[in-house]
Design a protein around this motif. Structure first.
Motif, PDB file in Angstrom:
ATOM      1  N   TYR A 160     -76.523  37.783  -4.569  1.00 40.51           N
ATOM      2  CA  TYR A 160     -76.845  36.511  -5.368  1.00 40.51           C
ATOM      3  C   TYR A 160     -74.842  36.556  -5.564  1.00 40.51           C
ATOM      4  CZ  TYR A 160     -81.037  37.584  -6.489  1.00 40.51           C
ATOM      5  OH  TYR A 160     -82.681  37.407  -6.728  1.00 40.51           O
ATOM      6  N   ILE A 161     -74.556  35.278  -5.053  1.00 41.74           N
ATOM      7  CA  ILE A 161     -73.518  35.349  -5.693  1.00 41.74           C
ATOM      8  C   ILE A 161     -72.833  34.319  -5.806  1.00 41.74           C
ATOM      9  CG2 ILE A 161     -71.066  35.138  -4.097  1.00 41.74           C
ATOM     10  CD1 ILE A 161     -71.691  36.841  -2.500  1.00 41.74           C
ATOM     11  N   ALA A 162     -71.889  33.757  -6.979  1.00 40.96           N
ATOM     12  CA  ALA A 162     -71.765  32.821  -7.545  1.00 40.96           C
ATOM     13  C   ALA A 162     -69.990  32.422  -7.292  1.00 40.96           C
ATOM     14  CB  ALA A 162     -71.689  32.530  -9.193  1.00 40.96           C
ATOM     15  N   GLY A 163     -70.050  31.396  -6.002  1.00 43.99           N
ATOM     16  CA  GLY A 163     -68.916  30.878  -5.931  1.00 43.99           C
ATOM     17  C   GLY A 163     -67.953  29.948  -6.793  1.00 43.99           C
ATOM     18  N   LEU A 164     -67.658  30.231  -7.872  1.00 45.87           N
ATOM     19  CA  LEU A 164     -66.887  29.091  -9.277  1.00 45.87           C
ATOM     20  C   LEU A 164     -66.010  28.753  -9.251  1.00 45.87           C
ATOM     21  CD1 LEU A 164     -68.620  31.552 -12.317  1.00 45.87           C
ATOM     22  CD2 LEU A 164     -69.367  29.663 -10.997  1.00 45.87           C
ATOM     23  N   THR A 165     -65.217  29.094  -8.372  1.00 48.90           N
ATOM     24  CA  THR A 165     -63.743  28.850  -7.487  1.00 48.90           C
ATOM     25  C   THR A 165     -63.220  29.066  -6.224  1.00 48.90           C
ATOM     26  OG1 THR A 165     -61.234  28.364  -8.343  1.00 48.90           O
ATOM     27  CG2 THR A 165     -62.761  30.357  -8.689  1.00 48.90           C
ATOM     28  N   GLY A 166     -62.291  28.455  -5.669  1.00 47.94           N
ATOM     29  CA  GLY A 166     -61.575  28.829  -4.294  1.00 47.94           C
ATOM     30  C   GLY A 166     -62.501  29.161  -3.163  1.00 47.94           C
ATOM     31  N   SER A 167     -63.724  27.893  -2.976  1.00 47.30           N
ATOM     32  CA  SER A 167     -64.647  28.099  -1.787  1.00 47.30           C
ATOM     33  C   SER A 167     -63.971  28.129  -0.282  1.00 47.30           C
ATOM     34  CB  SER A 167     -65.767  27.649  -1.914  1.00 47.30           C
ATOM     35  OG  SER A 167     -66.469  27.724  -3.935  1.00 47.30           O
ATOM     36  N   ASP A 168     -63.151  27.491  -0.529  1.00 44.69           N
ATOM     37  CA  ASP A 168     -62.416  27.149   1.105  1.00 44.69           C
ATOM     38  C   ASP A 168     -61.862  28.416   1.364  1.00 44.69           C
ATOM     39  OD1 ASP A 168     -61.691  24.546  -0.329  1.00 44.69           O
ATOM     40  OD2 ASP A 168     -61.839  24.408   1.111  1.00 44.69           O
ATOM     41  N   GLU A 169     -61.217  29.360   0.388  1.00 43.18           N
ATOM     42  CA  GLU A 169     -60.026  30.564   1.056  1.00 43.18           C
ATOM     43  C   GLU A 169     -61.957  31.704   1.157  1.00 43.18           C
ATOM     44  OE1 GLU A 169     -57.415  33.850  -1.733  1.00 43.18           O
ATOM     45  OE2 GLU A 169     -57.799  31.671  -2.174  1.00 43.18           O
ATOM     46  N   HIS A 170     -62.658  31.655   0.070  1.00 41.75           N
ATOM     47  CA  HIS A 170     -63.896  32.919   0.018  1.00 41.75           C
ATOM     48  C   HIS A 170     -64.760  32.879   0.469  1.00 41.75           C
ATOM     49  CE1 HIS A 170     -60.270  34.399  -3.648  1.00 41.75           C
ATOM     50  NE2 HIS A 170     -61.441  33.011  -4.000  1.00 41.75           N
ATOM     51  N   PHE A 171     -65.274  31.343   1.341  1.00 42.31           N
ATOM     52  CA  PHE A 171     -66.278  31.656   1.720  1.00 42.31           C
ATOM     53  C   PHE A 171     -66.538  32.667   2.819  1.00 42.31           C
ATOM     54  CE2 PHE A 171     -70.304  29.558   3.901  1.00 42.31           C
ATOM     55  CZ  PHE A 171     -70.992  30.281   3.138  1.00 42.31           C
ATOM     56  N   PRO A 172     -66.218  32.860   3.626  1.00 42.62           N
ATOM     57  CA  PRO A 172     -66.206  33.739   4.620  1.00 42.62           C
ATOM     58  C   PRO A 172     -66.462  34.945   4.143  1.00 42.62           C
ATOM     59  CG  PRO A 172     -64.650  32.279   5.714  1.00 42.62           C
ATOM     60  CD  PRO A 172     -64.536  31.606   4.198  1.00 42.62           C
ATOM     61  N   ALA A 173     -65.904  35.354   3.008  1.00 39.20           N
ATOM     62  CA  ALA A 173     -65.915  36.840   2.704  1.00 39.20           C
ATOM     63  C   ALA A 173     -67.255  36.579   2.216  1.00 39.20           C
ATOM     64  CB  ALA A 173     -64.659  36.659   1.744  1.00 39.20           C
ATOM     65  N   LEU A 174     -67.529  35.939   1.500  1.00 42.21           N
ATOM     66  CA  LEU A 174     -68.732  35.935   0.758  1.00 42.21           C
ATOM     67  C   LEU A 174     -69.780  36.105   1.081  1.00 42.21           C
ATOM     68  CD1 LEU A 174     -68.318  33.203  -2.298  1.00 42.21           C
ATOM     69  CD2 LEU A 174     -67.871  35.602  -2.167  1.00 42.21           C
ATOM     70  N   VAL A 175     -70.124  35.098   2.676  1.00 42.35           N
ATOM     71  CA  VAL A 175     -71.152  35.535   3.568  1.00 42.35           C
ATOM     72  C   VAL A 175     -70.878  37.191   4.291  1.00 42.35           C
ATOM     73  CG1 VAL A 175     -71.727  34.826   6.175  1.00 42.35           C
ATOM     74  CG2 VAL A 175     -70.409  33.429   4.281  1.00 42.35           C
ATOM     75  N   GLU A 176     -69.901  37.673   3.712  1.00 36.93           N
ATOM     76  CA  GLU A 176     -69.058  38.861   5.232  1.00 36.93           C
ATOM     77  C   GLU A 176     -70.197  39.966   3.597  1.00 36.93           C
ATOM     78  OE1 GLU A 176     -65.712  42.551   6.082  1.00 36.93           O
ATOM     79  OE2 GLU A 176     -65.564  40.402   5.548  1.00 36.93           O
ATOM     80  N   VAL A 177     -69.679  39.703   2.540  1.00 33.39           N
ATOM     81  CA  VAL A 177     -70.442  41.139   1.286  1.00 33.39           C
ATOM     82  C   VAL A 177     -71.573  40.912   1.081  1.00 33.39           C
ATOM     83  CG1 VAL A 177     -68.036  41.242   0.506  1.00 33.39           C
ATOM     84  CG2 VAL A 177     -69.773  39.853  -0.560  1.00 33.39           C
ATOM     85  N   ALA A 178     -72.040  39.464   0.958  1.00 33.45           N
ATOM     86  CA  ALA A 178     -73.689  39.117   0.507  1.00 33.45           C
ATOM     87  C   ALA A 178     -74.902  40.302   1.630  1.00 33.45           C
ATOM     88  CB  ALA A 178     -74.025  37.810   1.473  1.00 33.45           C
ATOM     89  N   LYS A 179     -76.223  40.451   0.723  1.00 32.56           N
ATOM     90  CA  LYS A 179     -76.745  41.064   0.766  1.00 32.56           C
ATOM     91  C   LYS A 179     -77.290  40.440   2.215  1.00 32.56           C
ATOM     92  CE  LYS A 179     -80.453  44.761  -1.110  1.00 32.56           C
ATOM     93  NZ  LYS A 179     -80.851  44.861  -1.531  1.00 32.56           N
ATOM     94  N   PRO A 180     -78.177  40.320   3.305  1.00 28.92           N
ATOM     95  CA  PRO A 180     -78.789  39.777   4.151  1.00 28.92           C
ATOM     96  C   PRO A 180     -80.008  39.569   3.120  1.00 28.92           C
ATOM     97  CG  PRO A 180     -78.448  41.631   4.919  1.00 28.92           C
ATOM     98  CD  PRO A 180     -77.974  41.903   4.077  1.00 28.92           C
ATOM     99  N   ARG A 181     -79.980  38.207   3.263  1.00 22.95           N
ATOM    100  CA  ARG A 181     -81.882  36.865   2.856  1.00 22.95           C
ATOM    101  C   ARG A 181     -80.705  37.082   1.633  1.00 22.95           C
ATOM    102  NH1 ARG A 181     -84.828  35.822   6.417  1.00 22.95           N
ATOM    103  NH2 ARG A 181     -85.900  34.726   4.887  1.00 22.95           N
ATOM    104  N   GLY A 182     -79.512  37.385   0.855  1.00 20.93           N
ATOM    105  CA  GLY A 182     -79.118  36.621  -0.254  1.00 20.93           C
ATOM    106  C   GLY A 182     -78.809  35.171  -0.721  1.00 20.93           C
ATOM    107  N   HIS A 183     -78.167  34.852  -1.266  1.00 24.20           N
ATOM    108  CA  HIS A 183     -77.729  34.032  -1.995  1.00 24.20           C
ATOM    109  C   HIS A 183     -76.284  33.319  -2.666  1.00 24.20           C
ATOM    110  CE1 HIS A 183     -80.466  29.691  -3.621  1.00 24.20           C
ATOM    111  NE2 HIS A 183     -79.132  29.559  -3.774  1.00 24.20           N
ATOM    112  N   ILE A 184     -75.625  32.296  -1.929  1.00 23.66           N
ATOM    113  CA  ILE A 184     -75.229  32.197  -2.206  1.00 23.66           C
ATOM    114  C   ILE A 184     -75.024  30.866  -3.220  1.00 23.66           C
ATOM    115  CG2 ILE A 184     -72.219  31.480  -1.723  1.00 23.66           C
ATOM    116  CD1 ILE A 184     -72.415  33.718   0.288  1.00 23.66           C
TER     117      ILE A 184
END
Length: 333
Positions: A217-241
């Motif tokens: 589970y990832i809660a992107g509360l700020t900076g999604s323009d910048e951080h989204f690729p990294a969030l996809v990279e670190v997320a567990k498969p079948r996870g939720h952002i």
């Protein structure tokens, strides 16, 4: 009644960025409460609206969070009576709370925590609703679930992050990683209960990998323009952002290979569209009040900026725009 609003969009540095004015007292509708406002807080949405949403022909009153005392009730109100102390986060489609009197639908109103003063209580509704809906609506968690899984929070020291850390630790079994980039914000998110703290100004994948954790589970509360690729990279498969900010563009295609769910949280949706479960916000606010009164949640308020006026709210907006607010700032009415 006295109110504070704006008559034109522009920078907070403008002399008339916000103005004091006299307005007619509002009349409650059938499901409304008329509230004598005693405390308010400032949120990023206030700044965004003042800077970018045209106010129309009359001054537009900002403010969403409020705590106060019920002065009158509409004909169909069943849950509150005159004299009740309440707190709530308002409705995006109605006038704001930076005024002496305010009307609000009873279905999105909770009882004020008895252990907090009015201004401090007003620091919690919007952020608590947002955090609660991320955990239990977006992520579809239930209380007591989440053991063995990890939640990554981008922007842990802000208002939403501060209460989201706590709700996750108190009501679920999640391990919480929160990001912070300054010594004072690192200390704050630790105080809120984060299990691990990493820096969102450095490589997120490297830091998460070093912890040996895989956030489902990832809660992107700020900076999604910048951080989204990294969030996809670190997320567990079948996870939720889940995201709450406003990226200009967002390419979600890279999330396909991991079958990630991507969602937005917008706490005003229930009241804007009069959803059939609108009263869920009343129920969760009452639960948050109980948790605050029981000492299971800490207050996230870090500063009281004085009495509400155009001058004090201009300063509050300036501080909010600095991007350095820790927790929540509040004001008395």
């Amino acid at each position: 009644m006295r109110a504070v609003g704006y008559t034109k969009t522009g920078p907070v540095t403008a002399a008339d960025a916000l103005i004091d004015f006299e307005a007619d007292a509002p009349t409650p509708g059938p499901r409304d409460l008329l509230v004598a406002v005693k405390g308010v807080s400032v949120n990023p949405v206030d700044v965004k609206l003042r800077a970018g949403m045209e106010p129309g022909d009359a001054p537009k009153v900002l403010g969403f969070d409020a705590a106060g005392v019920v002065q009158a009730v509409g004909a169909d109100v069943t849950g509150y009576k005159v004299g009740d102390e309440v707190f709530y986060a308002g409705d995006f489609t109605r006038p704001g709370t930076n005024s002496e009197l305010h009307v609000v639908d009873e279905r999105i109103v909770g009882r004020k925590p008895a252990s907090l003063g009015f201004a401090e209580a007003a620091g919690h509704p919007l952020t608590a609703i947002t955090a609660w809906e991320i955990l239990f609506d977006s992520f579809a968690l239930t209380e007591g679930s989440g053991a063995g899984e990890t939640l990554l929070i981008i922007g842990g020291a802000g208002g939403v992050g501060s209460i989201l850390i706590q709700l996750a630790k108190v009501l679920t079994g999640l391990t919480v990683i929160a990001t912070a980039s300054r010594p004072e914000t690192v200390e704050w998110v630790k105080k809120m209960g984060a299990d691990h703290v990493i820096n969102h100004r450095e490589s997120l994948p490297e830091q998460v990998a070093a912890l040996g954790l895989h956030p489902k589970y990832i809660a992107g509360l700020t900076g999604s323009d910048e951080h989204f690729p990294a969030l996809v990279e670190v997320a567990k498969p079948r996870g939720h952002i889940a995201l709450i900010d406003d990226p200009e563009e967002l390419n979600i295609l890279p999330a396909k290979l991991k079958a990630l769910s991507i969602s937005w949280e917008f706490m005003f949706t229930r009241s804007m569209f009069q959803t059939e479960d609108m009263d869920a916000q009343r129920d969760l606010l009452n639960r948050v009040a109980d948790l605050l009164d029981a000492g299971k949640l800490q207050s996230t308020v870090t500063a009281n900026l004085g009495k509400v006026s155009a001058q004090s709210l201009i300063e509050a907006h300036r501080i909010q725009e600095s991007g350095r607010v820790i927790g929540k700032n509040v004001l008395d009415v």
